[in-house]
Design a protein around this motif. Sequence first.
Motif, PDB file in Angstrom:
ATOM      1  N   PHE A 171      -4.428  -8.172  -7.716  1.00  0.00           N
ATOM      2  CA  PHE A 171      -5.437  -7.131  -7.939  1.00  0.00           C
ATOM      3  C   PHE A 171      -4.839  -5.771  -7.579  1.00  0.00           C
ATOM      4  O   PHE A 171      -3.812  -5.709  -6.910  1.00  0.00           O
ATOM      5  N   VAL A 172      -5.558  -4.731  -8.037  1.00  0.00           N
ATOM      6  CA  VAL A 172      -5.095  -3.385  -7.689  1.00  0.00           C
ATOM      7  C   VAL A 172      -6.285  -2.488  -7.373  1.00  0.00           C
ATOM      8  O   VAL A 172      -7.338  -2.610  -7.978  1.00  0.00           O
ATOM      9  N   ASP A 173      -6.092  -1.646  -6.363  1.00  0.00           N
ATOM     10  CA  ASP A 173      -7.068  -0.593  -6.040  1.00  0.00           C
ATOM     11  C   ASP A 173      -6.259   0.692  -6.042  1.00  0.00           C
ATOM     12  O   ASP A 173      -5.124   0.700  -5.558  1.00  0.00           O
ATOM     13  N   SER A 174      -6.821   1.743  -6.586  1.00  0.00           N
ATOM     14  CA  SER A 174      -6.035   2.975  -6.606  1.00  0.00           C
ATOM     15  C   SER A 174      -6.930   4.191  -6.769  1.00  0.00           C
ATOM     16  O   SER A 174      -7.978   4.119  -7.409  1.00  0.00           O
ATOM     17  N   LYS A 215       0.852  -1.188   0.000  1.00  0.00           N
ATOM     18  CA  LYS A 215       0.000   0.000   0.000  1.00  0.00           C
ATOM     19  C   LYS A 215       0.885   1.234   0.000  1.00  0.00           C
ATOM     20  O   LYS A 215       1.874   1.288   0.745  1.00  0.00           O
ATOM     21  N   ASP A 216       0.562   2.204  -0.849  1.00  0.00           N
ATOM     22  CA  ASP A 216       1.371   3.425  -0.818  1.00  0.00           C
ATOM     23  C   ASP A 216       0.491   4.667  -0.843  1.00  0.00           C
ATOM     24  O   ASP A 216      -0.713   4.583  -1.090  1.00  0.00           O
ATOM     25  N   THR A 217       1.127   5.815  -0.568  1.00  0.00           N
ATOM     26  CA  THR A 217       0.403   7.096  -0.612  1.00  0.00           C
ATOM     27  C   THR A 217       0.950   7.888  -1.791  1.00  0.00           C
ATOM     28  O   THR A 217       1.194   9.081  -1.708  1.00  0.00           O
ATOM     29  N   GLY A 218       1.119   7.158  -2.917  1.00  0.00           N
ATOM     30  CA  GLY A 218       1.770   7.749  -4.093  1.00  0.00           C
ATOM     31  C   GLY A 218       0.831   8.465  -5.051  1.00  0.00           C
ATOM     32  O   GLY A 218      -0.260   8.901  -4.669  1.00  0.00           O
ATOM     33  N   ILE A 219       1.272   8.520  -6.308  1.00  0.00           N
ATOM     34  CA  ILE A 219       0.545   9.323  -7.315  1.00  0.00           C
ATOM     35  C   ILE A 219      -0.793   8.704  -7.687  1.00  0.00           C
ATOM     36  O   ILE A 219      -1.665   9.375  -8.218  1.00  0.00           O
ATOM     37  N   GLY A 220      -0.976   7.408  -7.426  1.00  0.00           N
ATOM     38  CA  GLY A 220      -2.239   6.735  -7.734  1.00  0.00           C
ATOM     39  C   GLY A 220      -2.547   6.736  -9.220  1.00  0.00           C
ATOM     40  O   GLY A 220      -1.719   7.156 -10.046  1.00  0.00           O
ATOM     41  N   MET A 221      -3.730   6.247  -9.558  1.00  0.00           N
ATOM     42  CA  MET A 221      -4.112   6.242 -10.981  1.00  0.00           C
ATOM     43  C   MET A 221      -5.623   6.208 -11.118  1.00  0.00           C
ATOM     44  O   MET A 221      -6.330   5.813 -10.180  1.00  0.00           O
ATOM     45  N   THR A 222      -6.108   6.625 -12.296  1.00  0.00           N
ATOM     46  CA  THR A 222      -7.561   6.639 -12.523  1.00  0.00           C
ATOM     47  C   THR A 222      -8.000   5.237 -12.943  1.00  0.00           C
ATOM     48  O   THR A 222      -7.169   4.397 -13.308  1.00  0.00           O
ATOM     49  N   ALA A 223      -9.321   5.018 -12.916  1.00  0.00           N
ATOM     50  CA  ALA A 223      -9.863   3.704 -13.306  1.00  0.00           C
ATOM     51  C   ALA A 223      -9.460   3.382 -14.737  1.00  0.00           C
ATOM     52  O   ALA A 223      -9.132   2.248 -15.073  1.00  0.00           O
ATOM     53  N   GLN A 224      -9.461   4.410 -15.589  1.00  0.00           N
ATOM     54  CA  GLN A 224      -9.108   4.212 -17.005  1.00  0.00           C
ATOM     55  C   GLN A 224      -7.639   3.805 -17.148  1.00  0.00           C
ATOM     56  O   GLN A 224      -7.314   2.907 -17.911  1.00  0.00           O
ATOM     57  N   GLU A 225      -6.782   4.443 -16.369  1.00  0.00           N
ATOM     58  CA  GLU A 225      -5.347   4.122 -16.431  1.00  0.00           C
ATOM     59  C   GLU A 225      -5.075   2.698 -15.928  1.00  0.00           C
ATOM     60  O   GLU A 225      -4.129   2.049 -16.344  1.00  0.00           O
ATOM     61  N   ARG A 226      -5.946   2.242 -15.022  1.00  0.00           N
ATOM     62  CA  ARG A 226      -5.772   0.901 -14.439  1.00  0.00           C
ATOM     63  C   ARG A 226      -6.099  -0.222 -15.409  1.00  0.00           C
ATOM     64  O   ARG A 226      -5.626  -1.332 -15.268  1.00  0.00           O
TER      65      ARG A 226
END
Length: 461
Positions: A430-433, A379-390
């Motif tokens: 899996f990924v959540d972001s 788990k990180d507190t980074g730049i994250g990503m949108t659903a589309q980018e995922r």
Amino acid sequence: MIKLGAKYFKNNGQVIYGISLIILTLLLIVLNTVVVLNSSKRNMHASLQLQGLYLSRQFITTSYQEFADKDYGSLQDKLDRIRQASPHIIKMDVLEKNGEIFNIVASLDRDSIGSEAKDTNYILSWAVDNVIATDLPDTRENSKGSRLWEIVTPVHDDNGDKKAIVVLQLSDEIIADLEKDILGKSSAVLLATLLIVGLLLTLNARLFEYAILFKKLKEVDTMKDEFISIASHELRTPITTIKGFLSMLLEGDYGSLGEEGTKTLKIMDASVKRLGSLVEDLLNVSRIEQNRLKLSSSKVNAKEIIDSIGDEFELRVKEKNLKLKLQIADDLPNVFADEDKLRQILVNLVGNSVKYTKQGEIEIIAKVVDKKFVNITIKDTGIGMTAQEREQLFEKFYRIQGDDTKGIVGTGLGLWITKQLVELQGGEIFVDSIKHVGSQFYFTVPIYAGQKYLDEEEKNK
Ligand code: ADP
């Protein structure tokens, strides 16, 4: 030219298969038409014969009295009426036996009344006292090769004595007409089918082209894989040599280099390390794609591995002013995995978290799920990503392009390799972001006891 054609067919079995199927379909359609036509012709002939028998019988039973009274005038009247009603009856005579010969006493052809007739069928029918039905060629002018059914029926009186014979001839012209009609219609259907098959054939020709193209593409793809595999292997040795000499230089084995020199060498060292990891990634991709990646799974202490990964990243995390937290369940069981591969999965995921996080913390959480798997979350507190980018995240060479990722180097191969390794070990990833909030990658590894349990389940099946 012939040789070329033969080679083409040899290499393209599916083309021959397709063409053979089409030819076979056409032959079956033609065969079916011929069979149907023949059997309907046979049926029509049988019904024509029955019709003749029925007509003769009906004529005789409805004229019983006339025959008994030898009232040939009334019989003639009836025949005249039949002539008008049924034009395809070409002959209907009533004959009386007179010694060895038969005399026509009533007829559709009035001119023939009174004349003699001598015919084997008449004699035979009289002699065997039974109906004789014969299929004869039609000898009339303009008969166009048609045939006719001749039905000879003996007529009896009350005492069972033979009185006369009735001769009836029915032309099969009506069948020929029907046959022509059916033939015309089925030829039209056959032609339409041929046309459709022709169209299919042209379409298939294109499909064949695609099939050949597909085969070629696969060949090129294999060549590409082989090229990457060979090139990466060849690159590995010089990179190792450069790395070795660079570290000797940096350690001062060749004397002092000065501040500028050391700085330059450090940049070189970082670049060579990047080159090395790119080559390793490419080698892993080609191993996975060619099914050459062998797992040697065994009982692995997941807690120890996660701890050592924590140590490995400590310095890099500190350099970026981040925090690294480990949350490992006390009773975390051993997992059934390939230790090196599990390590590689964790290095890739934790490495990404460090790479794509500017501030905050990174957490590694490990716990049991469903009694069969250990779930490891990064788990990180980074730049994250949108659903589309995922959506394409686990695809080969996929990198998110944006202001946040500008200047961060990478190949876009890490997550693809990670996913393959997780799945090869029997787990899932899996990924959540959330964009600008952070990401959470979690994957599963089978528990060692769980693996045993699975084996037993397999045995009990
Ligand atoms: P690389 O990091 O070499 O570009 P990866 O396959 O490891 O390739 O990752 C693919 C892309 O996914 C990255 O380019 C990055 O945009 C995104 N990504 C991966 N991990 C994270 C993360 N923890 N946070 C945000 N983005 C990430």
